[in-house]
Design a protein around this motif. Structure first.
Motif, short mmCIF file in Angstrom:
data_model
loop_
_atom_site.label_atom_id
_atom_site.label_comp_id
_atom_site.label_asym_id
_atom_site.label_seq_id
_atom_site.Cartn_x
_atom_site.Cartn_y
_atom_site.Cartn_z
N CYS A 1 21.98 -17.38 6.53
CA CYS A 1 22.15 -18.30 7.66
C CYS A 1 22.68 -17.60 8.90
CB CYS A 1 23.11 -19.43 7.29
SG CYS A 1 22.48 -20.57 6.07
N GLY A 2 23.10 -16.35 8.75
CA GLY A 2 23.65 -15.62 9.88
C GLY A 2 25.13 -15.89 10.09
N ASP A 3 25.76 -16.63 9.18
CA ASP A 3 27.17 -16.95 9.29
C ASP A 3 27.97 -15.91 8.50
OD1 ASP A 3 29.61 -18.12 9.67
OD2 ASP A 3 29.10 -20.02 8.68
N HIS A 4 28.25 -14.79 9.14
CA HIS A 4 28.91 -13.68 8.46
C HIS A 4 30.38 -13.99 8.17
CE1 HIS A 4 25.46 -11.10 8.65
NE2 HIS A 4 25.29 -11.47 9.92
N ALA A 5 31.00 -14.86 8.97
CA ALA A 5 32.39 -15.24 8.70
C ALA A 5 32.47 -16.01 7.38
CB ALA A 5 32.94 -16.07 9.85
N MET A 6 31.51 -16.91 7.15
CA MET A 6 31.49 -17.66 5.91
C MET A 6 31.21 -16.73 4.72
SD MET A 6 29.16 -20.86 4.58
CE MET A 6 27.77 -19.86 4.12
N ARG B 1 34.34 -14.92 3.93
CA ARG B 1 35.30 -15.83 3.30
C ARG B 1 34.93 -16.09 1.84
NH1 ARG B 1 40.30 -17.40 2.78
NH2 ARG B 1 40.39 -19.44 1.85
N ARG B 2 33.65 -16.34 1.58
CA ARG B 2 33.20 -16.61 0.21
C ARG B 2 33.37 -15.38 -0.69
NH1 ARG B 2 33.69 -21.60 1.04
NH2 ARG B 2 31.93 -22.75 1.85
N ARG C 1 23.65 -16.86 0.75
CA ARG C 1 23.30 -17.98 1.63
C ARG C 1 23.99 -17.85 2.98
NH1 ARG C 1 24.54 -22.94 -1.86
NH2 ARG C 1 24.50 -21.63 -3.71
N GLY C 2 25.25 -17.40 2.97
CA GLY C 2 25.96 -17.21 4.23
C GLY C 2 25.33 -16.11 5.07
#
Length: 90
Positions: A72-77, A80-81, A68-69
Motif C-alpha cells: 500500500c506504500g504505507d511504510h510507517a505501518m 510498526r507491524r 500489505r503495508g
C-alpha cells in the motif's frame, strides 16, 4: 495463480518435513540409550512441534501484514507491524 501458490507452499512443506525428520533421527539415536531416555524424548516431541507450529504461523501472519503495508506504500505501518511481530515473538 496456481503456480504462484505452489511456489509459495513448497518451502513451507520442506521446512515441516525437516522438523519431522529431525525428530525421527533424534528418536533413532536416543532409542539406543534406553527406554527412559526414549520416553523423555517422546514427551518433548509434541511440545517442540507445537512451538514450531506457532513460530511458523507467526512468521506467515507477520509477513502477510507487513507485505500489505509495503504494497500500500504505507511504510510507517509496515515498520510498526514488523516491530509488533518481533516484540510478540520475543
Amino acid at each position: 495463480m496456481r503456480g504462484h501458490l505452489i511456489r509459495l507452499t513448497l518451502p513451507m512443506i520442506w521446512g515441516i518435513l525437516a522438523l519431522i525428520s529431525n525428530s525421527v533421527v533424534d528418536t533413532f539415536f536416543v532409542a539406543t540409550l534406553g527406554t527412559d531416555a526414549l520416553s523423555a524424548l517422546s514427551f518433548s516431541f509434541p511440545v517442540m512441534l507445537t512451538v514450531s507450529s506457532l513460530a511458523i504461523g507467526l512468521g506467515a501472519g507477520a509477513s502477510s501484514v507487513v507485505s500489505r503495508g509495503i504494497g500500500c506504500g504505507d511504510h510507517a505501518m509496515a515498520r510498526r507491524r514488523s516491530t509488533d511481530a518481533l516484540i510478540l515473538s520475543f
